[in-house]
Design a protein around this motif. Structure first.
Motif: not given
Length: 655
Positions: A192, A196, A289, A315-316
């Protein structure tokens, strides 16, 4: 205390190299910006460089130019600050930076600042073209810095061929390349990201949780790939290649939207058919998404969530290429009971809209009784008999569905799906709009399928007793003779068979195959693939700790090798000494190379005793070399360096 000496003024060649490096760095960034802003910035860069070629631009004019360029950025991007807005600001600042470039220090500042532009371009696109242009910009920057270093050292008059300078830089890059590859392959990657990527101010055309009139025109005119699919085993037939995306349930009279609360419900049970598709999907960045899948996905892959309506979400936001292995199987039936809250939402219509459509729906209900399937069939037959397909449609008014069904009777999937669902709801049949993609084209070279953004499609689902949700594509019901205007026609791709169209299609397949290879080898190299890197060597999946140890050992070995090579090069940092050693290597190929213990003049005397053709010339060069290297007060060695680099021993003529 001595004052700091003023920086040297740039000569014409050094200025030209600095401007060339800045232009090469700006190019990949301009290609990713909106066309209007890119053209404005490029024009400003050329004009600024032309005005500032002879002397710096006055401060007042620079301030006016900077203000105008900032206004241009926000005029194109809007007031919302995002990733592309920041890249636009960087581009315009780099475009006007040459206006204050006069000295050597300014030139180095320009080149250093320009190197930020290719890295900014990678925030918007990570394709091979952007990488190639970025590498070209870095190479131009190194050549410019090398030229300015020669200017500072007083060696600017040495006219080295570009090939010689380029070869020297490529050797330097080759020294650091093993370390770069070691870091790319072996440095432990996180599953992960720590942070972002900021969102873009100008969104890419793509599927979203909203569909309103006119919104899909830009999306359907974009022929760039949205996803690539590799099937393992059987390939679904064309009528089964529906790539399911956001499901839209709420209608306000103009726009369809997806309710957020629906995503939290459990997946509705379904009975699957025996057919099952196994495939891998490479999804291009969308900054959203939503993830599409072949109907209907069997479970959610890692990092994805499967909603009640079988829509997939990450999720992102998907800001980079993502890859998932999926399985899908068509549903033969769903749970026999539709929850009351969902039935109510699937029948809801706003008050005061489309009275003619609702009146027709009530009439059909009275005539069909409880036969919902008969109403669905009647609607598709009506479309087949009277409606046409075209992209040239006016924006709807207050009663958009009435206008489409009873006046225009022409449109594309956005109009057909919306009107069909409203008609079904008016007849008491639960219905909803499903968006996604349909179809795809097989790449014959790579054996995979490409689904483009122009393949975006909207269809309907109706709830029928005993079957549950059933897909109905009202657009597909249009008779072929009434398809008047398609995207293929507008793009000039329709009806081409052979000739330039066929050649262009083959080139396009090759280009997309190369892009997929880049995605596979570079962009798709994630933490999971890194942990399986040593599987061919008998090492199973590596944990981050063991991978870190391997990286540390190999990186240390590479660094030691780099240190040895750099130390070897540092011993010959003097360009005069390097040129003299090059002469020695040329004579060594003829068997008359210098011995380690010989001085320059003794070696030249030995050559003169054996070679009457080259000996006298070498004797003269050796005397000048010894004088230039060891005598004090030698002002200019540039002519000697040029002569040493040009000197080639003639055919050997022994005494």
């Amino acid at each position: 205390m001595k004052s700091r000496p003023a920086s040297l003024a740039l000569d014409r060649q050094s200025r030209a190299w600095a401007l060339a490096a800045a232009a090469a760095a700006l190019l990949p960034l301009l290609l990713q910006l909106p066309a209007t802003l890119a053209l404005t910035t490029g024009t400003a860069a050329v004009l600024t460089a032309w005005i500032a070629w002879s002397r710096p631009v006055p401060a007042l004019l620079r301030a006016v130019l900077a203000a105008a360029m900032l206004l241009a950025v926000f005029w194109v991007m809007g007031s919302r600050f995002g990733r592309d807005t920041g890249c636009g600001l960087l581009a315009v600042m780099l475009a006007i930076k040459p206006s204050e470039t006069a000295s050597l220090r300014d030139g180095r500042s320009l080149v250093g600042f320009a190197l930020f532009a290719p890295f900014a371009a990678f925030l918007l696109d990570q394709g091979p073209a952007t990488m190639a242009l970025g590498l070209l910009a870095a190479l131009c920057a190194l050549l410019a810095l090398r030229r300015m270093a020669d200017l500072e050292a007083g060696l600017a008059d040495i006219a080295l061929p570009l090939r010689t300078r380029l070869w020297a830089l490529l050797r330097l890059i080759a020294v650091g390349l093993p370390l770069g590859l070691c870091v790319f392959w072996l440095f432990p990657r996180l599953a992960e990201p720590l942070w972002g990527v900021p969102e873009r101010a100008i969104a890419r055309p793509g599927l979203s949780d909203r569909m309103e009139p006119g919104q899909w025109v830009d999306l359907m005119a974009d022929d760039s790939p949205a996803l690539r699919v590799q099937f393992f085993g059987a390939v679904p037939a064309p009528q089964e290649r529906y790539w399911r995306g956001p499901v839209l349930l709420d209608f306000d009279g103009r726009a369809w939207t997806r309710p957020d609360w629906l995503q939290g419900l459990e997946v509705q049970p379904a009975t699957r058919q025996a057919t099952r598709w196994d495939y891998q999907i490479d999804l291009e960045p969308s900054d959203r998404r939503d993830v599409v899948a072949l109907e209907l996905p069997v479970g959610a892959p890692e990092d994805l969530r499967l909603a009640y309506d079988y829509g997939l979400q990450a999720r992102r936001p998907i800001a980079a290429l993502r890859r998932w292995r999926m399985q899908s199987a068509p549903a033969s039936s769903f749970d026999a009971t539709l929850p009351a809250v969902l039935r109510q939402r699937a029948l809801a219509l706003p008050r005061g809209f489309n009275p003619r459509t609702l009146a027709l729906a009530r009439q059909w209900r009275q005539e069909a009784g409880n036969d919902d399937a008969a109403i669905v069939s009647r609607a598709t037959r009506w479309i087949n008999a009277e409606f046409g397909y075209t992209l040239d449609t006016p924006l709807p008014g207050h009663n958009g569905v009435d206008e489409f069904l009873f006046q225009y009777k022409q449109g594309f999937c956005e109009h057909f799906s919306s009107a069909f669902v409203v008609l079904m709801r008016g007849a008491g049949i639960p219905a909803r709009v499903v968006t996604g993609y349909v179809g795809g084209v097989r790449n014959r070279i790579g054996g995979y399928w490409v689904v483009r953004r122009m393949d975006a499609h909207a269809w309907a689902e109706v709830w029928l007793r005993g079957r549950g949700w059933v897909r109905v594509d009202p657009t597909a019901a249009v008779a072929p003779e009434r398809i008047y205007d398609t995207l293929e026609d507008r793009l000039g791709a329709g009806g081409q068979d052979g000739g330039f169209g066929a050649d262009f299609g083959s080139l396009r397949e090759v280009g997309d195959w190369l892009r997929r290879g880049w995605n596979d080898l570079v962009l798709g190299f994630d933490a999971n693939r890194q942990q399986q890197l040593f599987k061919p060597f008998g090492l199973d999946k590596l944990d981050p700790g063991r991978l870190g140890v391997i990286f540390a050992v190999l990186a240390s070995a590479v660094l030691l090798g780099m240190a040895w090579l750099l130390a070897r090069g540092e011993r010959e940092a003097d360009p005069l000494l390097r040129a003299w050693h090059q002469v020695g290597r040329r004579y060594a190929r003829r068997g008359l190379g210098p011995e380690p213990h010989e001085t320059a003049q003794r070696w030249a005397q030995r050559v003169a005793r054996h070679d009457i053709a080259n000996g006298p010339v070498l004797l003269t060069l050796s005397e000048r070399f010894a004088h230039a290297r060891y005598a004090r007060g030698v002002a200019d060695v540039a002519p000697l360096i040029r002569e040493l680099r040009r000197h080639r021993p003639q055919a050997l003529r022994r005494l």
